[in-house]
Design a protein around this motif. Structure first.
Motif, PDB file in Angstrom:
ATOM      1  N   ILE A 350       0.765  -1.037  -0.230  1.00 51.57           N
ATOM      2  CA  ILE A 350      -0.163  -0.004  -0.025  1.00 51.57           C
ATOM      3  C   ILE A 350       0.893   1.273   0.225  1.00 51.57           C
ATOM      4  O   ILE A 350       1.967   1.080   0.267  1.00 51.57           O
ATOM      5  CB  ILE A 350      -1.009   0.110   1.230  1.00 51.57           C
ATOM      6  N   GLY A 351       0.450   2.380  -0.543  1.00 57.07           N
ATOM      7  CA  GLY A 351       1.198   3.524  -0.680  1.00 57.07           C
ATOM      8  C   GLY A 351       1.499   4.074   0.865  1.00 57.07           C
ATOM      9  O   GLY A 351       0.671   4.010   1.808  1.00 57.07           O
ATOM     10  N   LEU A 352       2.675   4.653   0.978  1.00 54.15           N
ATOM     11  CA  LEU A 352       3.108   5.186   2.211  1.00 54.15           C
ATOM     12  C   LEU A 352       2.281   6.537   2.671  1.00 54.15           C
ATOM     13  O   LEU A 352       1.913   6.656   3.838  1.00 54.15           O
ATOM     14  CB  LEU A 352       4.531   5.726   2.133  1.00 54.15           C
ATOM     15  N   GLU A 353       1.624   7.309   1.563  1.00 54.88           N
ATOM     16  CA  GLU A 353       0.902   8.193   1.848  1.00 54.88           C
ATOM     17  C   GLU A 353      -0.387   7.689   2.517  1.00 54.88           C
ATOM     18  O   GLU A 353      -0.899   8.430   3.217  1.00 54.88           O
ATOM     19  CB  GLU A 353       0.664   9.156   0.637  1.00 54.88           C
ATOM     20  N   GLU A 354      -0.974   6.511   2.105  1.00 50.41           N
ATOM     21  CA  GLU A 354      -2.253   6.253   2.725  1.00 50.41           C
ATOM     22  C   GLU A 354      -2.087   5.813   4.169  1.00 50.41           C
ATOM     23  O   GLU A 354      -2.963   5.774   4.921  1.00 50.41           O
ATOM     24  CB  GLU A 354      -2.645   4.761   1.937  1.00 50.41           C
TER      25      GLU A 354
END
Length: 414
Positions: A350-354
């Motif tokens: 999953i994206g780090l920003e998420e």
């Protein structure tokens, strides 16, 4: 995508767990075996070690000692709680990181930690991209609090839950050796998420645990708490309570708030069990004892879950494999699979920003209506995560933990 060759850095951050070193081992062994990774460097005390150029050459460790990491608690490379400012505010640390990365030809960065660590990972990843320096950044999840967003559960939680449930079962037996009643309050870690405190209910599920369990997800009402304790104490002659350190009043104030804050702005908590014990004693006149499980929750590797150990190792291995295959700016996460009642787990990205700075809470429907216990879905969720026994080696009946040489790394001559 063209293959990327270069060194990697593996760092650990935040509060340790009983299995964080299993994740480190998964990453280290996978990196050592990769044709794309030219050197495997361990960071002393997380990102602070990178900034201070304190790096270890992991290839110079004895393979047998490395294997022992799987059953060694705490952070073998050393941890830190260091908050990096946003690059737009102060890019000093980021420019220093870029200098170190270039000096050691670092093209892969793996950071093993929780919410704040994933925020650090995200900031570093974005800065490297903006700087035009190709470096693949992957976060490896870790936290006994089990509050990382986007993953079914977190490495470290299962072993902590197993320790909490086991300890509560043992305390429950001790409470009943005298004919005079007692109220016992067990204080359990967990700031905003009640996954750990809720795990005490596993002991009750097994027939010997707390009568009441309080989680931060439901507003704490002192008067109702006194009523609950008094009712059970008079009915049974004793009462056992499990309570999260992070329980809050309806207005958001922590019951145990000290007023101090750490570098990330988190309110410092402590002494909740003793505080509640004193209040119950005043209200009911009962004999009351408080127990704070404290650091034992995150370092009790002697009762670690084999499932947790294996999954932690899998997370570290998956991080390296993902980066070498071309992935970056991601965190390894777990996906639960249940088929015919049999549990299994696989990794995803999953994206780090998420995930950065987002907390996953216990669903309200998994907590009973009065807010003093958990429902069966919570038990069903946690039970598979505590299964299996540790294969820890022992000498003289005591644990044999890894003893790393920690040989300082030097830049290679070009």
């Amino acid at each position: 995508m063209n293959p990327l060759k270069g060194a990697c850095i593996i760092g650990q951050s935040g509060g340790p767990t009983a299995v964080i070193n299993a994740s480190a081992l998964g990453a280290i062994q996978s990196a050592l075996q990769s044709e794309q990774v030219t050197r495997v460097l361990g960071a002393a005390n997380g990102i602070e070690g990178v900034l201070k150029e304190r790096l270890f050459d992991m290839a110079r460790e004895d393979p047998g000692e490395l294997e022992l990491l799987k059953y060694t608690p705490a952070s073998a490379l050393g941890s830190c709680r260091y908050k990096m400012a946003a690059p737009s505010v102060d890019d000093t640390d980021y420019r220093r990181l870029l200098e170190i990365f270039r000096k050691y030809d670092v093209r892969y960065f793996f950071y093993n930690g929780g919410n704040d660590s994933m925020d650090t990972c995200n900031k570093i990843s974005k800065f490297m991209q903006q700087s035009g320096y190709e470096c693949r950044v992957i976060g490896i999840p870790k936290t006994i609090d089990n509050d990382l967003h986007g993953t079914d559960h977190c490495p470290g939680f299962g072993s902590a839950a197993k320790f909490i449930a086991t300890s509560c079962m043992e305390v429950h037996q001790d409470l009943r050796v005298y004919d005079k009643g007692r109220v016992t309050i067990v204080e359990i870690m967990g700031r905003h998420a009640g996954w750990l405190a809720g795990s005490a209910a596993l002991a009750t599920y097994a027939g010997a645990g707390p009568d009441l369990v309080y989680l931060p997800e439901v507003p704490f009402r002192m008067e109702e708490f006194w009523q609950d304790v008094d009712r059970i104490y008079r009915q049974n002659g004793s009462c056992m309570v499990a309570v999260s350190e992070g329980v809050q009043y309806a207005d958001g104030r922590f019951v145990a708030e000290s007023g101090d804050r750490d570098v990330f702005g988190h309110t410092q908590l402590g002494g909740l069990g003793a505080m509640l014990a004193e209040s119950v004693k005043r209200q009911t006149g009962a004999k009351v004892r408080s127990i704070e499980l404290s650091l034992l929750q995150r370092c009790a590797s002697h009762v670690a879950s084999k499932t947790d150990i294996d999954e932690a190792y899998m997370a570290g291995k998956a991080a390296v494999e993902a980066a070498v295959s071309g992935q970056t700016d991601k965190m390894v996460a777990f996906e639960r699979i249940t088929e015919n009642g049999i549990y299994s787990c696989k990794t995803k990205l999953i994206g780090l920003e998420e995930v950065a700075n987002v907390e996953k809470l216990v669903p309200r429907e998994w907590i009973n209506a009065r807010g003093n216990g958990v429902e069966q879905p919570f038990i069903d969720y946690v039970l598979p995560l505590i299964q299996g026994e540790t294969a820890m080696q022992k000498e003289c009946s005591l644990p044999r933990f890894a003893k790393l040489r920690k040989v300082p790394a030097k830049p290679e001559q070009r």
